[in-house]
Design a protein around this motif. Sequence first.
Motif, PDB file in Angstrom:
ATOM      1  N   ALA A 157       0.832  -1.204   0.000  1.00  0.00           N
ATOM      2  CA  ALA A 157       0.000   0.000   0.000  1.00  0.00           C
ATOM      3  C   ALA A 157       0.871   1.260   0.000  1.00  0.00           C
ATOM      4  N   VAL A 158       0.353   2.311  -0.619  1.00  0.00           N
ATOM      5  CA  VAL A 158       1.010   3.616  -0.590  1.00  0.00           C
ATOM      6  C   VAL A 158       0.781   4.224   0.788  1.00  0.00           C
ATOM      7  N   VAL A 159       1.853   4.598   1.484  1.00  0.00           N
ATOM      8  CA  VAL A 159       1.741   5.145   2.841  1.00  0.00           C
ATOM      9  C   VAL A 159       1.856   6.665   2.787  1.00  0.00           C
ATOM     10  N   VAL A 209       4.313  17.300   0.450  1.00  0.00           N
ATOM     11  CA  VAL A 209       3.623  17.901  -0.688  1.00  0.00           C
ATOM     12  C   VAL A 209       2.452  18.748  -0.197  1.00  0.00           C
ATOM     13  N   THR A 210       1.936  19.554  -1.088  1.00  0.00           N
ATOM     14  CA  THR A 210       0.770  20.401  -0.771  1.00  0.00           C
ATOM     15  C   THR A 210      -0.483  19.933  -1.508  1.00  0.00           C
ATOM     16  N   GLU A 211      -0.357  18.869  -2.280  1.00  0.00           N
ATOM     17  CA  GLU A 211      -1.500  18.306  -3.019  1.00  0.00           C
ATOM     18  C   GLU A 211      -1.353  16.800  -3.049  1.00  0.00           C
ATOM     19  N   LEU A 212      -2.461  16.096  -2.855  1.00  0.00           N
ATOM     20  CA  LEU A 212      -2.425  14.639  -2.826  1.00  0.00           C
ATOM     21  C   LEU A 212      -2.593  14.050  -4.224  1.00  0.00           C
ATOM     22  N   TYR A 213      -1.691  13.160  -4.590  1.00  0.00           N
ATOM     23  CA  TYR A 213      -1.823  12.357  -5.803  1.00  0.00           C
ATOM     24  C   TYR A 213      -1.986  10.906  -5.374  1.00  0.00           C
ATOM     25  N   LEU A 214      -3.002  10.226  -5.907  1.00  0.00           N
ATOM     26  CA  LEU A 214      -3.263   8.842  -5.547  1.00  0.00           C
ATOM     27  C   LEU A 214      -3.297   7.975  -6.795  1.00  0.00           C
ATOM     28  N   PRO A 215      -2.770   6.753  -6.731  1.00  0.00           N
ATOM     29  CA  PRO A 215      -2.811   5.851  -7.887  1.00  0.00           C
ATOM     30  C   PRO A 215      -4.125   5.071  -7.939  1.00  0.00           C
ATOM     31  N   LYS A 216      -4.720   5.019  -9.098  1.00  0.00           N
ATOM     32  CA  LYS A 216      -5.955   4.249  -9.274  1.00  0.00           C
ATOM     33  C   LYS A 216      -5.666   2.760  -9.078  1.00  0.00           C
ATOM     34  N   GLY A 217      -6.565   2.089  -8.352  1.00  0.00           N
ATOM     35  CA  GLY A 217      -6.484   0.642  -8.212  1.00  0.00           C
ATOM     36  C   GLY A 217      -5.457   0.141  -7.219  1.00  0.00           C
ATOM     37  N   PRO A 256      -8.629   3.764  -4.517  1.00  0.00           N
ATOM     38  CA  PRO A 256      -9.335   4.564  -5.534  1.00  0.00           C
ATOM     39  C   PRO A 256      -9.677   3.711  -6.760  1.00  0.00           C
ATOM     40  N   LYS A 257     -10.879   3.913  -7.293  1.00  0.00           N
ATOM     41  CA  LYS A 257     -11.268   3.108  -8.461  1.00  0.00           C
ATOM     42  C   LYS A 257     -11.535   3.946  -9.708  1.00  0.00           C
ATOM     43  N   TYR A 258     -11.614   5.268  -9.575  1.00  0.00           N
ATOM     44  CA  TYR A 258     -11.796   6.145 -10.733  1.00  0.00           C
ATOM     45  C   TYR A 258     -10.754   7.259 -10.692  1.00  0.00           C
ATOM     46  N   THR A 259     -10.114   7.526 -11.814  1.00  0.00           N
ATOM     47  CA  THR A 259      -9.236   8.690 -11.883  1.00  0.00           C
ATOM     48  C   THR A 259     -10.100   9.953 -11.847  1.00  0.00           C
ATOM     49  N   GLU A 315      -3.592   7.322 -13.196  1.00  0.00           N
ATOM     50  CA  GLU A 315      -3.155   5.957 -13.445  1.00  0.00           C
ATOM     51  C   GLU A 315      -1.830   5.713 -12.716  1.00  0.00           C
ATOM     52  N   PRO A 316      -1.533   4.452 -12.351  1.00  0.00           N
ATOM     53  CA  PRO A 316      -0.321   4.158 -11.575  1.00  0.00           C
ATOM     54  C   PRO A 316       0.964   4.680 -12.214  1.00  0.00           C
ATOM     55  N   GLU A 317       1.063   4.598 -13.554  1.00  0.00           N
ATOM     56  CA  GLU A 317       2.276   5.057 -14.228  1.00  0.00           C
ATOM     57  C   GLU A 317       2.467   6.561 -14.046  1.00  0.00           C
ATOM     58  N   GLU A 318       1.385   7.313 -14.184  1.00  0.00           N
ATOM     59  CA  GLU A 318       1.460   8.762 -14.011  1.00  0.00           C
ATOM     60  C   GLU A 318       1.765   9.111 -12.560  1.00  0.00           C
TER      61      GLU A 318
END
Length: 335
Positions: A157-159, A209-217, A256-259, A315-318
């Motif tokens: 999992a992303v922590v 960071v000041t903004e959250l980025y989350l990977p789909k799936g 997360p399930k939707y970008t 997406e995970p790559e991004e």
Amino acid sequence: MLALFYIFIGVAIGVSFWQITRILNFRGVIANDQDNAKQGKYSLYFLVYFYAIMIYCLIAMNVIMLPESASIEGEHDDRLFDITFWLIGIVQFFMQFLIFYFTFKYKGNKNNKAKFYADSHKLEMIWTIIPAVVLVVLIGYGLWQWNNVMDLDDEEAVVIEVYSYQWGWHARYAGEDNTLGQGNVNFIEGINTMGVNMADKNSQDDKQVTELYLPKGKKVHFKFRSQDVLHSAYMPHFRAQMNCVPGMVTEFGFTPKYTTEEMRMQSEVVEKTKGINLVRAAKGEELYEFNYLLLCNKICGTSHYSMQMKITVVEPEEYEKWLEEQPTLATVINK
């Protein structure tokens, strides 16, 4: 504005005294059959009006509801909400009918005599056992969902640590070791706004960071701290909320399930965005574009309303590309 408030209070008190006086004047008045018949008809009229308003709210006001859950775990929250909503709705629909219909059918009439039932064990059993069984099922489902959200055993999992303060948010990603360094309010100094202990080796590759980025799936493991008072991290589209408590770490996880782009294309989001922009365009304001948000759901002070952080799901790559571009805390603090 304060003067208007006092005027409103004064008017409300005056109306209250007027209504109480009217009620007291009715103490010596006895309703006759004609009055009872009139009130019985009014109850049927109100029943029709009540159902019309209810149906209107269910259909026309559905657009103000949140769209489909944007997390896999949140699907169960939505399902539990739907089950509860329909159960309560169906019972309420029939009970309101019985209340107002019986008010009409058994309106006062001097020729009628009331029939008295001492008790009914069968009825007592029915309205005790059925609600009890329904509640046990609903609570059991809710507890299972709670355990599902609190299952944080996924080592991949992303922590992320989310840090609340009056009145804003900071966030910190665990680096390549996927382990966050120690954090404490006593370490806050200068640009080290999250109070990270830089002597801890696990802190060196953390990224603030000041903004959250989350990977789909991919499962995301959130840890929450507070610098000052009780805050509440609320991510409505992911059906997730957790209190941020000073002096301790709280946590939950979701997937997360939707970008963000996919969510913007959801029909419910499109309709809601269209309605918001009609209002904004009429006022000459900047048009709205949907984004996931982290909000504070505790009234934590004068600027509570401004506690927002943008969340972008990609997406995970991004996501991996974005994370690589963020500097480590060691790089930033040791400059």
